[in-house]
Write a protein that holds these residues in place. Structure first.
Motif, PDB file in Angstrom:
ATOM      1  N   ASP A 197      -0.499  27.875 -32.022  1.00 15.76           N
ATOM      2  CA  ASP A 197      -0.717  29.189 -31.431  1.00 15.76           C
ATOM      3  C   ASP A 197       0.606  29.693 -30.875  1.00 15.76           C
ATOM      4  O   ASP A 197       1.249  29.023 -30.070  1.00 15.76           O
ATOM      5  CB  ASP A 197      -1.772  29.120 -30.332  1.00 15.76           C
ATOM      6  CG  ASP A 197      -2.214  30.494 -29.861  1.00 15.76           C
ATOM      7  OD1 ASP A 197      -1.410  31.171 -29.196  1.00 15.76           O
ATOM      8  OD2 ASP A 197      -3.353  30.889 -30.155  1.00 15.76           O
ATOM      9  N   GLU A 198       0.989  30.890 -31.305  1.00 15.58           N
ATOM     10  CA  GLU A 198       2.301  31.431 -30.942  1.00 15.58           C
ATOM     11  C   GLU A 198       2.437  31.634 -29.434  1.00 15.58           C
ATOM     12  O   GLU A 198       3.528  31.490 -28.871  1.00 15.58           O
ATOM     13  CB  GLU A 198       2.546  32.758 -31.660  1.00 15.58           C
ATOM     14  CG  GLU A 198       2.629  32.661 -33.181  1.00 15.58           C
ATOM     15  CD  GLU A 198       1.250  32.564 -33.833  1.00 15.58           C
ATOM     16  OE1 GLU A 198       0.227  32.688 -33.109  1.00 15.58           O
ATOM     17  OE2 GLU A 198       1.197  32.354 -35.055  1.00 15.58           O
ATOM     18  N   SER A 199       1.321  31.957 -28.755  1.00 15.00           N
ATOM     19  CA  SER A 199       1.416  32.227 -27.320  1.00 15.00           C
ATOM     20  C   SER A 199       1.787  30.962 -26.541  1.00 15.00           C
ATOM     21  O   SER A 199       2.431  31.041 -25.496  1.00 15.00           O
ATOM     22  CB  SER A 199       0.092  32.781 -26.800  1.00 15.00           C
ATOM     23  OG  SER A 199      -0.960  31.864 -27.000  1.00 15.00           O
ATOM     24  N   MET A 283      -3.809  32.209 -20.872  1.00 13.03           N
ATOM     25  CA  MET A 283      -2.747  32.290 -21.876  1.00 13.03           C
ATOM     26  C   MET A 283      -3.140  33.121 -23.081  1.00 13.03           C
ATOM     27  O   MET A 283      -2.288  33.472 -23.897  1.00 13.03           O
ATOM     28  CB  MET A 283      -2.346  30.883 -22.336  1.00 13.03           C
ATOM     29  CG  MET A 283      -1.739  30.041 -21.243  1.00 13.03           C
ATOM     30  SD  MET A 283      -1.171  28.447 -21.877  1.00 13.03           S
ATOM     31  CE  MET A 283      -0.622  27.668 -20.377  1.00 13.03           C
TER      32      MET A 283
END
Length: 422
Positions: A197-199, A283
């Motif tokens: 997950d990029e976040s 997040m």
């Protein structure tokens, strides 16, 4: 009676069909939240009282199918040149699986475990899991190790040890739920798994903050801690709880008070309650993400205030620490500030992690949901800590179950007396 568990030789269960990985170069790069945990073993034991048809074969088959969807968990730890860039190689090598049987019923097992108070040595629980490296996972070890033990009554226990760097508690519970769904004949998991997950990868964490997290996990001086299975009764929990106080806050406050009374003598010295918090909602990670997404929040107070002050103020201190999570995450702070003495010391810091509603209680391999969830761990690997609110069907009758490893043998009797007077 003497409980005997007979185990078959370990085997490797691989994905039931070839997998084409979506990961770049067939590897999963650990996020800043994964990295401090890449060798840490975690254990969950799920007790099922109702029989299913051939539980070992049924769960083995569901596991093999689930690994198609959770293919990184069938891989191995790897590193680049100079042991840098530790990651998961999506090799599809599979996970370790052991079939076992016990010479007793589930009720006899529970009597043996609960009758071991005040200090169950975990000998029985350790027989229900695959032997794992006491000081952490190596590159040759499978990321998941599973044992299915059948009992004479038809019930069974599923014991799972996993590499914490590969998944957190919510993630591994999601994985086990998927095994159950596929074992029951569903064509695919109800939740689509996501490992990258990029976040998370883009979190503004400096190497020094990652190092601080590692020091918090592993920097404590080796101390032999006593292991206790405790029940915090509902009368105490309900006596603390107000309109906005959660079960976890009440249990954590009670444990913090009891331990502080026993181990701290200076009422003006600071005491710290470190709380692990599932931070997915803060997040904004994708649904189905099963990598690590927990942060550690610090509630700090004078030891005298925790030991003898207003209990509701202790609860409010815990709640304020939880309310600071969004702001801390904006700054990239996943772990609060501690002095070197606090990081390494025994007295001043208690770590509490909650397994209430984590998902282990919802797993169903075909005969109904989990009747009880247990865990164990190597006291030498962790700082003083408690795993609280372990799910149990009898929870409504008794109270909140806690596995505690937060005091030395020297303080154990006094700690248990404090718990008994709650």
């Amino acid at each position: 009676m003497c409980i005997v568990v007979t185990k078959s030789p370990p085997e490797i269960v691989r994905p039931s069909e070839p997998v084409t990985t979506a990961a770049a170069n067939g590897k999963i790069i650990f996020s800043p939240l994964d990295r401090p945990l890449v060798i840490l073993p975690v254990v969950v034991l799920q007790v099922f009282e109702h029989p299913i048809h051939e539980p070992v074969e049924t769960i083995r088959w569901g596991l093999s199918r689930a690994l198609v969807h959770y293919y990184p968990l069938a891989g191995r730890l790897a590193a680049g040149e100079g042991n840098e860039d530790v990651h998961i190689d999506c090799t599809g090598e599979g996970v370790t699986f052991v079939a076992a049987s016990a010479n007793c019923t589930i009720k006899q097992l529970m009597r043996d475990i609960d009758g071991g108070l005040p200090d169950p040595s975990t000998a029985v629980q350790r027989e229900l899991i695959v032997d794992y490296p006491a000081y952490g996972f190596g590159r040759a070890d499978s990321l998941i190790q599973m044992q299915v033990t059948t009992f004479t009554c038809g019930g069974f226990v599923v014991g799972v040890t996993w590499n914490h760097g590969a998944a957190d508690g919510f993630g591994i519970a999601q994985f086990l739920q998927s095994i159950g769904e596929l074992a029951r004949g569903l064509p695919s998991p109800s939740v689509i798994p996501v490992r990258c997950d990029e976040s998370i990868q883009a979190m503004p964490l400096s190497p020094s903050l990652v190092m601080a997290a590692k020091q918090f996990m592993y920097g404590v001086k080796p101390t032999k801690l006593a292991l206790h299975s405790i029940i915090i009764p509902w009368r105490m929990i309900n006596g603390i709880r107000g309109p906005s106080c959660t079960v976890f806050e009440a249990v954590a406050a009670a444990l913090w008070r009891c331990r502080t009374r026993v181990v701290m003598s200076d009422p003006d010295a600071p005491t710290v309650l470190a709380i692990t918090v599932n931070s997915r909602k803060y997040m904004g990670v994708k649904d189905g993400y099963y990598g690590n997404c927990a942060t550690v929040q610090m509630a700090v107070a004078r030891s005298g205030a925790v030991a003898d002050g207003d209990m509701m103020e202790v609860v409010r201190t815990i709640r304020r620490a939880k309310e600071e999570i969004p702001e801390r995450l904006k700054k990239g702070d996943v772990i609060g500030d501690l002095t070197k003495e606090q990081v390494a010391g025994y007295e001043g810091v208690l770590l509490v992690t909650c397994w209430r509603n984590i998902g282990f209680e919802a797993v169903d391999y075909g005969g109904g949901r989990t009747a009880r969830v247990m865990t164990t761990y190597e006291q030498s690997l962790v700082r003083p800590m408690c795993v609280v609110c372990l799910p149990s069907e009898r929870e409504e009758e008794e109270g909140a179950r806690v596995l505690s490893s937060c005091v030395t043998a020297h303080h154990a009797d006094a700690f248990l007396r404090e718990i008994a007077t709650l």
